[in-house]
Scaffold this motif. Structure first.
Motif, PDB file in Angstrom:
ATOM      1  N   UNK A   1       0.855  -1.384   0.073  1.00 45.39           N
ATOM      2  CA  UNK A   1      -0.067   0.001  -0.116  1.00 45.39           C
ATOM      3  C   UNK A   1       0.921   1.357  -0.009  1.00 45.39           C
ATOM      4  N   UNK A   2       2.287   0.921  -0.043  1.00 49.43           N
ATOM      5  CA  UNK A   2       3.113   2.125  -0.017  1.00 49.43           C
ATOM      6  C   UNK A   2       4.495   1.976  -0.563  1.00 49.43           C
ATOM      7  N   UNK A   3       4.957   3.289  -0.978  1.00 49.80           N
ATOM      8  CA  UNK A   3       6.418   3.001  -1.254  1.00 49.80           C
ATOM      9  C   UNK A   3       7.552   3.107  -0.172  1.00 49.80           C
ATOM     10  N   UNK A   4       8.465   2.816  -0.169  1.00 52.88           N
ATOM     11  CA  UNK A   4       9.224   2.742   0.817  1.00 52.88           C
ATOM     12  C   UNK A   4       9.634   4.409   1.206  1.00 52.88           C
ATOM     13  N   UNK A   5       9.774   4.803   2.481  1.00 53.38           N
ATOM     14  CA  UNK A   5       9.957   6.174   2.783  1.00 53.38           C
ATOM     15  C   UNK A   5      11.743   6.322   2.549  1.00 53.38           C
ATOM     16  N   UNK A   6      12.259   7.518   2.392  1.00 53.13           N
ATOM     17  CA  UNK A   6      13.729   7.629   2.357  1.00 53.13           C
ATOM     18  C   UNK A   6      14.068   7.531   3.639  1.00 53.13           C
ATOM     19  N   UNK A   7      15.519   7.177   3.816  1.00 55.00           N
ATOM     20  CA  UNK A   7      16.113   7.082   5.091  1.00 55.00           C
ATOM     21  C   UNK A   7      15.862   8.489   5.913  1.00 55.00           C
ATOM     22  N   UNK A   8      16.007   9.703   5.262  1.00 56.01           N
ATOM     23  CA  UNK A   8      15.970  10.999   5.913  1.00 56.01           C
ATOM     24  C   UNK A   8      14.551  11.237   6.262  1.00 56.01           C
ATOM     25  N   UNK A   9      13.491  10.517   5.652  1.00 52.63           N
ATOM     26  CA  UNK A   9      12.064  10.910   6.188  1.00 52.63           C
ATOM     27  C   UNK A   9      11.687   9.933   7.112  1.00 52.63           C
ATOM     28  N   UNK A  10      12.363   8.713   7.257  1.00 50.79           N
ATOM     29  CA  UNK A  10      12.120   7.844   8.400  1.00 50.79           C
ATOM     30  C   UNK A  10      12.828   8.615   9.503  1.00 50.79           C
ATOM     31  N   UNK A  11      13.939   9.094   9.666  1.00 51.20           N
ATOM     32  CA  UNK A  11      14.565   9.959  10.826  1.00 51.20           C
ATOM     33  C   UNK A  11      13.678  11.024  11.341  1.00 51.20           C
ATOM     34  N   UNK A  12      12.976  11.687  10.303  1.00 52.22           N
ATOM     35  CA  UNK A  12      12.098  12.799  10.610  1.00 52.22           C
ATOM     36  C   UNK A  12      11.051  12.490  11.427  1.00 52.22           C
ATOM     37  N   UNK A  13      10.471  11.447  11.039  1.00 55.49           N
ATOM     38  CA  UNK A  13       9.397  10.882  11.603  1.00 55.49           C
ATOM     39  C   UNK A  13       9.463  10.077  12.987  1.00 55.49           C
ATOM     40  N   UNK A  14      10.527   9.482  13.162  1.00 56.31           N
ATOM     41  CA  UNK A  14      10.873   8.861  14.586  1.00 56.31           C
ATOM     42  C   UNK A  14      11.341  10.264  15.395  1.00 56.31           C
ATOM     43  N   UNK A  15      11.903  11.209  14.879  1.00 53.53           N
ATOM     44  CA  UNK A  15      12.002  12.329  15.937  1.00 53.53           C
ATOM     45  C   UNK A  15      10.804  12.973  16.259  1.00 53.53           C
ATOM     46  N   UNK A  16       9.875  13.038  15.439  1.00 56.87           N
ATOM     47  CA  UNK A  16       8.608  13.498  15.456  1.00 56.87           C
ATOM     48  C   UNK A  16       8.063  12.731  16.862  1.00 56.87           C
ATOM     49  N   UNK A  17       8.124  11.496  16.955  1.00 57.72           N
ATOM     50  CA  UNK A  17       7.575  10.479  17.943  1.00 57.72           C
ATOM     51  C   UNK A  17       8.318  10.473  19.314  1.00 57.72           C
ATOM     52  N   UNK A  18       9.427  11.429  19.579  1.00 54.51           N
ATOM     53  CA  UNK A  18      10.466  11.407  20.513  1.00 54.51           C
ATOM     54  C   UNK A  18       9.660  11.919  21.853  1.00 54.51           C
ATOM     55  N   UNK A  19       9.616  11.195  22.997  1.00 59.45           N
ATOM     56  CA  UNK A  19       8.740  11.697  24.034  1.00 59.45           C
ATOM     57  C   UNK A  19       7.337  11.458  24.011  1.00 59.45           C
ATOM     58  N   UNK A  20       6.716  11.265  22.966  1.00 60.85           N
ATOM     59  CA  UNK A  20       5.406  10.814  22.732  1.00 60.85           C
ATOM     60  C   UNK A  20       5.381   9.267  22.611  1.00 60.85           C
ATOM     61  N   UNK A  21       5.777   8.636  21.268  1.00 60.11           N
ATOM     62  CA  UNK A  21       5.689   7.295  21.106  1.00 60.11           C
ATOM     63  C   UNK A  21       6.901   6.575  21.719  1.00 60.11           C
ATOM     64  N   UNK A  22       8.103   7.101  21.589  1.00 66.18           N
ATOM     65  CA  UNK A  22       9.304   6.419  22.026  1.00 66.18           C
ATOM     66  C   UNK A  22      10.096   7.394  23.135  1.00 66.18           C
ATOM     67  N   UNK A  23      10.701   6.380  23.533  1.00 60.99           N
ATOM     68  CA  UNK A  23      11.828   6.766  24.694  1.00 60.99           C
ATOM     69  C   UNK A  23      12.623   7.624  24.209  1.00 60.99           C
ATOM     70  N   UNK A  24      12.572   8.953  24.900  1.00 62.16           N
ATOM     71  CA  UNK A  24      13.638  10.024  24.171  1.00 62.16           C
ATOM     72  C   UNK A  24      15.068   9.489  23.935  1.00 62.16           C
ATOM     73  N   UNK A  25      15.647   8.839  25.188  1.00 60.48           N
ATOM     74  CA  UNK A  25      16.893   8.573  25.105  1.00 60.48           C
ATOM     75  C   UNK A  25      17.016   7.456  23.996  1.00 60.48           C
TER      76      UNK A  25
END
Length: 351
Positions: free
Chosen positions: A287-311
């Motif tokens: 259902x989707x193409x692979x996201x570029x590495x840089x976009x994946x980084x941005x999305x994971x950073x967006x989840x820092x402290x909400x979805x993911x352990x900040x550390x």
């Protein structure tokens, strides 16, 4: 078992080799790090004793290089060093060393470390069984074995880096690192209990279907909990259960199945969550193409402290180039994977 002994000090190398040969081991010698690297990458030894300071490639650099390389079997790495500080130990662990032998060398300590390595390496048969079981579960939604390889490599790399963080120094050791590498492929084993109509659906899931999909965490946990009750001393089963049950929990408590928050979420599950999401983002689905590495980084950073352990996100950022290297090396060659459940809110990337 053949043991590689690498040390530019010929006398030290011969002392270690003699002690091991006398104890019945087959010994291969290397006079510098480059020679040792070639032997290990060619599969000439599964256990290596490496001097910390060697010309060409230091023992620490060699540990890091081996861990970043694709090898057919796990290579147990022992660093030979006169350094005994906590900082040095953390540096070695972060690079991927499994154990240390201090100089001046004690023959009994040396043999104890090697015997310990034999016990660990004997578990590779167990790890093969774990991976085969995980691969069987993944095969139902056409995931590839490369997905499992990537996730466990990402997880191990994060754990190795986090062991030097003050908050985790007493929680992540060589045993934890080995276990998360071995057990992380079981994170979605509960998918075996999800109907094909839901698991293989290429379009958006209905609310009812998503509730069914979420059950893969509890199915996996219940399966592994039964195994834990049968074999309570099997530490790897306990970690596998934690990962399967709670790798979809979120740092802010909005995840599933139990709405755990912050430190309530087991550390192994928090680590695998970041590894799994990165892999879901950067690989192609039906259902989707692979996201570029840089976009994946941005999305994971967006989840820092909400979805993911900040550390853990901070560790991921420092390791992002190495993540990308592993992603490229273990890229999928199989047909497109089926959809998986939503990890990042409205952005459906992993089921």
């Amino acid at each position: 078992m053949r043991v590689l002994v690498a040390d530019d000090d010929e006398i030290c190398r011969e002392v270690v080799a003699h002690r091991l040969t006398t104890a019945g081991y087959s010994v291969l010698e290397a006079a510098d790090g480059n020679e040792a690297r070639d032997h290990l990458l060619l599969g000439h030894a599964q256990l290596a004793i490496l001097d910390w300071d060697m010309p060409g490639c230091t023992g620490v650099d060699l540990c890091r290089m081996i861990r970043e390389s694709e090898t057919d079997h796990y290579i147990y790495l022992i660093l030979l060093t006169a350094r005994n500080s906590t900082d040095s130990a953390l540096e070695g662990l972060t690079a991927g060393a499994d154990a240390f032998v201090t100089k001046p060398i004690s023959g009994s300590e040396l043999l104890a470390r090697v015997h310990g390595a034999e016990r660990i390496l004997s578990m590779e048969t167990r790890d093969v069984a774990i991976f085969a079981l995980a691969r069987l579960a993944e095969s139902r939604d056409t995931e590839t074995g490369e997905h499992l390889e990537r996730v466990r490599n990402y997880s191990r790399m994060l754990a190795q880096h986090l062991c030097q963080h003050p908050d985790f120094r007493n929680r992540i050791d060589t045993s934890f690192i080995r276990l998360i590498y071995s057990t992380s492929p079981l994170h979605d084993i509960g998918k075996v209990g999800i109907p094909d109509a839901v698991l293989l659906k290429p379009g958006k899931l209905t609310k009812e279907e998503f509730a069914i999909m979420q059950r893969h965490t509890t199915i996996g946990a219940e399966t592994l909990e039964a195994a834990c009750r049968k074999f309570p001393q099997a530490e790897f089963l306990h970690m596998a259960k934690e990962i399967a049950a709670w790798h979809h929990e979120r740092w802010n408590g909005s995840g599933y199945p139990d709405g755990l928050e912050g430190e309530e979420i087991p550390l192994a599950a928090r680590i695998v969550s970041v590894a799994d999401v990165y892999d879901a983002l950067t690989t192609k689905r039906v259902y989707k193409e692979a996201f570029p590495h840089e976009e994946a980084i941005r999305l994971i950073v967006e989840g820092r402290g909400t979805q993911f352990d900040p550390r853990i996100v901070d560790a991921f950022l420092q390791l992002s180039d190495r993540f990308n290297t592993i992603r490229e090396r273990l890229s999928d060659t199989a047909p497109n994977s089926a959809r998986t459940d939503s990890h990042l809110g409205a952005l459906s990337v992993e089921r």
